[in-house]
Design a protein around this motif. Structure first.
Motif, PDB file in Angstrom:
ATOM      1  N   ASN A  99       1.934  -0.767  -2.674  1.00 17.88           N
ATOM      2  CA  ASN A  99       1.047   0.320  -2.283  1.00 17.88           C
ATOM      3  C   ASN A  99       0.479  -0.046  -0.921  1.00 17.88           C
ATOM      4  OD1 ASN A  99      -1.841   1.636  -2.200  1.00 17.88           O
ATOM      5  ND2 ASN A  99      -0.739   2.750  -3.780  1.00 17.88           N
ATOM      6  N   GLY A 101      -2.361   0.872   0.366  1.00 19.10           N
ATOM      7  CA  GLY A 101      -3.813   0.772   0.398  1.00 19.10           C
ATOM      8  C   GLY A 101      -4.494   2.019   0.935  1.00 19.10           C
ATOM      9  N   TYR A 102      -5.834   1.931   1.102  1.00 20.63           N
ATOM     10  CA  TYR A 102      -6.669   3.030   1.571  1.00 20.63           C
ATOM     11  C   TYR A 102      -6.487   4.263   0.672  1.00 20.63           C
ATOM     12  CZ  TYR A 102      -7.624   0.174   5.682  1.00 20.63           C
ATOM     13  OH  TYR A 102      -8.013  -0.844   6.516  1.00 20.63           O
ATOM     14  N   THR A 105      -4.294   4.067  -2.405  1.00 19.25           N
ATOM     15  CA  THR A 105      -4.834   3.420  -3.605  1.00 19.25           C
ATOM     16  C   THR A 105      -5.414   4.472  -4.534  1.00 19.25           C
ATOM     17  OG1 THR A 105      -5.460   1.541  -2.208  1.00 19.25           O
ATOM     18  CG2 THR A 105      -6.352   1.585  -4.447  1.00 19.25           C
ATOM     19  N   PRO A 131      -8.707  -2.559   1.797  1.00 18.17           N
ATOM     20  CA  PRO A 131      -7.903  -1.337   1.648  1.00 18.17           C
ATOM     21  C   PRO A 131      -7.411  -1.069   0.226  1.00 18.17           C
ATOM     22  CG  PRO A 131      -7.209  -2.596   3.565  1.00 18.17           C
ATOM     23  CD  PRO A 131      -8.111  -3.479   2.776  1.00 18.17           C
ATOM     24  N   ILE A 132      -7.401  -2.095  -0.619  1.00 17.24           N
ATOM     25  CA  ILE A 132      -6.853  -1.932  -1.972  1.00 17.24           C
ATOM     26  C   ILE A 132      -7.956  -2.050  -3.024  1.00 17.24           C
ATOM     27  CG2 ILE A 132      -6.329  -4.360  -2.451  1.00 17.24           C
ATOM     28  CD1 ILE A 132      -3.889  -1.426  -3.013  1.00 17.24           C
ATOM     29  N   THR A 133      -9.217  -1.975  -2.590  1.00 18.27           N
ATOM     30  CA  THR A 133     -10.366  -2.095  -3.489  1.00 18.27           C
ATOM     31  C   THR A 133     -11.048  -0.747  -3.666  1.00 18.27           C
ATOM     32  OG1 THR A 133     -10.735  -4.388  -2.802  1.00 18.27           O
ATOM     33  CG2 THR A 133     -12.572  -3.265  -3.873  1.00 18.27           C
ATOM     34  N   PRO A 142      -2.331  -8.700  -1.417  1.00 18.02           N
ATOM     35  CA  PRO A 142      -1.752  -8.528  -0.072  1.00 18.02           C
ATOM     36  C   PRO A 142      -0.439  -9.282   0.092  1.00 18.02           C
ATOM     37  CG  PRO A 142      -3.722  -9.922  -0.009  1.00 18.02           C
ATOM     38  CD  PRO A 142      -3.647  -9.338  -1.382  1.00 18.02           C
ATOM     39  N   TYR A 311       0.762  -3.909  -0.424  1.00 18.85           N
ATOM     40  CA  TYR A 311       0.124  -4.703  -1.471  1.00 18.85           C
ATOM     41  C   TYR A 311       1.011  -4.670  -2.717  1.00 18.85           C
ATOM     42  CZ  TYR A 311      -4.094  -4.573   1.371  1.00 18.85           C
ATOM     43  OH  TYR A 311      -4.993  -4.722   2.398  1.00 18.85           O
ATOM     44  N   ASN A 381      -3.555  -0.209  10.179  1.00 14.09           N
ATOM     45  CA  ASN A 381      -3.474   0.670   9.014  1.00 14.09           C
ATOM     46  C   ASN A 381      -3.943   2.085   9.342  1.00 14.09           C
ATOM     47  OD1 ASN A 381      -2.678  -1.163   6.722  1.00 14.09           O
ATOM     48  ND2 ASN A 381      -4.422  -2.266   7.559  1.00 14.09           N
TER      49      ASN A 381
END
Length: 424
Positions: A99, A101-102, A105, A131-133, A142, A311, A381
């Motif tokens: 993925n 991210g951002y 996600t 970005p993945i939270t 990552p 990720y 990103n």
């Protein structure tokens, strides 16, 4: 009376034996479940390390004989996640995939396993997890830290009399002319796959803005436009320069061909990133390559774009046993000496983890990691738009390169693509 007592004793003894057997059988069944072979499927988006990734998986299988891993490698023009949405929803998708991210996600949140409790989380560079939270939960590991810019052959630059890397657009044009004068094609342009144009190059048009986030929001609302933005126009001028000093049929030249041209010294530069290191090592290990920022104008404010490209995520819809084994595998890749060796020496990755040594990651990745730590970079990103919008942006720029669209038409089309993406 004695007979009754004997009978009761016999029944009690029999029940005890049966209970003991049942308990033993249950324990054996549990142990069997723990040791039964588990088959995992991994979707690897890095075609550059397809062979090395398979070798890493084989090493893991050797150490974990109860696990069998099938690797599906995709990338370039084939790297489209639309084909697995239905598979995952039907419980048939890969157990480990990636993925970006951002917003992606949030788009995929229903299919992503929470990985917050994994041991590698506290070892990752903190900014790589943002970005993945989502709501303080980490949903992906990552892959590495990559940089995007112009990859070049140091020896050809020296041969052409280029004393220092170009920091401005004018300096880049002078360097291209010098390379041309010694019979070397300055740029190997591989614009066949749209991901380089839509995902990477267009990120530069946002990253270099004075306030990228504000520009983003204003563009979506129609209060900003690429048609009046100097940086967006500079981006097209840069593409013109690569065509002027590049190979023929740029939009029909693919990723592998441009890397091969650089490796064979048929060209001195390619618009790419640190991910090409493994391919160059295979083709031209004896040559010296580096990377420098894309200079869009003469302000000397160019920086390399850096960030986490992907990720590793675990399929939330997979069985509990598969999820357990998938997490174990991912942790092994960054915690074991074998996994770390593959990441650095074999993949040429710049690790996103503080505990992994970076002595053997290759010159391009080392340069990228150095500028990443100095913070003298732009964020690579492009987080505010969907994958489909990025692909459409890539197609628009490809039409410009084919001279199907004028500059004004291209900029207007980019406006439309990005504003359409912001609609609910």
């Amino acid at each position: 009376m004695k007979e009754k007592i004997c009978y009761l004793f016999f029944v009690s003894l029999l029940l005890s034996v049966l209970t003991s057997c049942g308990s033993s059988n249950a324990q054996t069944e549990t142990e069997n479940k723990e040791t039964e072979q588990v088959v995992l499927t991994i979707r690897n988006p890095k075609v550059e390390i397809a062979t090395q990734f398979e070798q890493m998986v084989q090493e893991y299988e050797r150490q974990n004989p109860n696990v069998k891993i099938h690797v599906e490698t995709v990338g370039g023009a084939s790297d489209d996640f639309s084909d697995i949405i239905a598979q995952i929803a039907a419980g048939q998708g890969p157990d480990i995939f990636t993925n970006i991210g951002y917003d992606a996600t949030k788009e995929w949140i229903n299919y992503l396993e929470d990985l917050s409790s994994q041991p590698w989380v506290e070892k990752a560079y903190p900014d790589t997890l943002k970005p993945i939270t989502v709501e303080d939960k980490v949903y992906g590991m990552p892959m590495d830290i990559e940089g995007f810019g112009i990859v070049y052959n140091r020896e050809l630059f020296q041969k052409a009399g280029i004393q220092s890397i170009p920091r401005t657009y004018s300096e880049l044009k002078v360097a291209a002319e010098k390379l041309k004068n010694i019979g070397v094609t300055p740029f190997a342009n591989g614009y066949y796959e749209e991901w380089k144009l839509g995902y990477h190059l267009t990120s530069l048009a946002f990253a270099i803005q004075q306030d990228p986030i504000k520009f983003n929001h204003q563009l979506k609302k129609g209060k900003e436009s690429f048609t009046t933005n100097v940086i967006a126009k500079d981006l097209l001028s840069f593409l013109d320069l690569t065509l002027q000093y590049g190979n023929q049929s740029a939009t029909k030249t693919d990723y592998y061909t441009e890397v091969e041209m650089l490796a064979n010294e048929e060209a001195a530069m390619i618009l790419q990133g640190s991910w090409v290191q493994p391919l160059l090592d295979e083709e031209a290990l004896d040559k010296s390559f580096g990377i420098f920022p894309v200079p869009l104008n003469d302000k000397a404010n160019s920086k390399i774009l850096t960030g986490v490209p992907n990720y590793w995520v675990v399929n939330k819809k997979a069985s509990s046993i598969k999820k357990r084994e998938a997490k174990k595998f991912l942790n092994w890749t960054v915690s074991s000496s074998e996994g770390q060796q593959f990441m650095t020496e074999r993949f040429g990755f710049a690790p996103a983890f503080k505990h992994i040594k970076t002595n053997d990651i290759g010159p391009i990745s080392k340069e990228v990691l150095n500028v990443y730590h100095t913070k003298e970079t732009y964020n690579s990103n492009w987080f505010a738009y969907s994958s489909s919008a990025k692909r459409e942006a890539g197609r628009t720029l490809k039409r410009y390169l084919n001279r199907e669209l004028s500059k004004d038409e291209t900029l207007r089309q980019l406006d439309e693509v990005l504003r359409e993406d912001s609609k609910p």
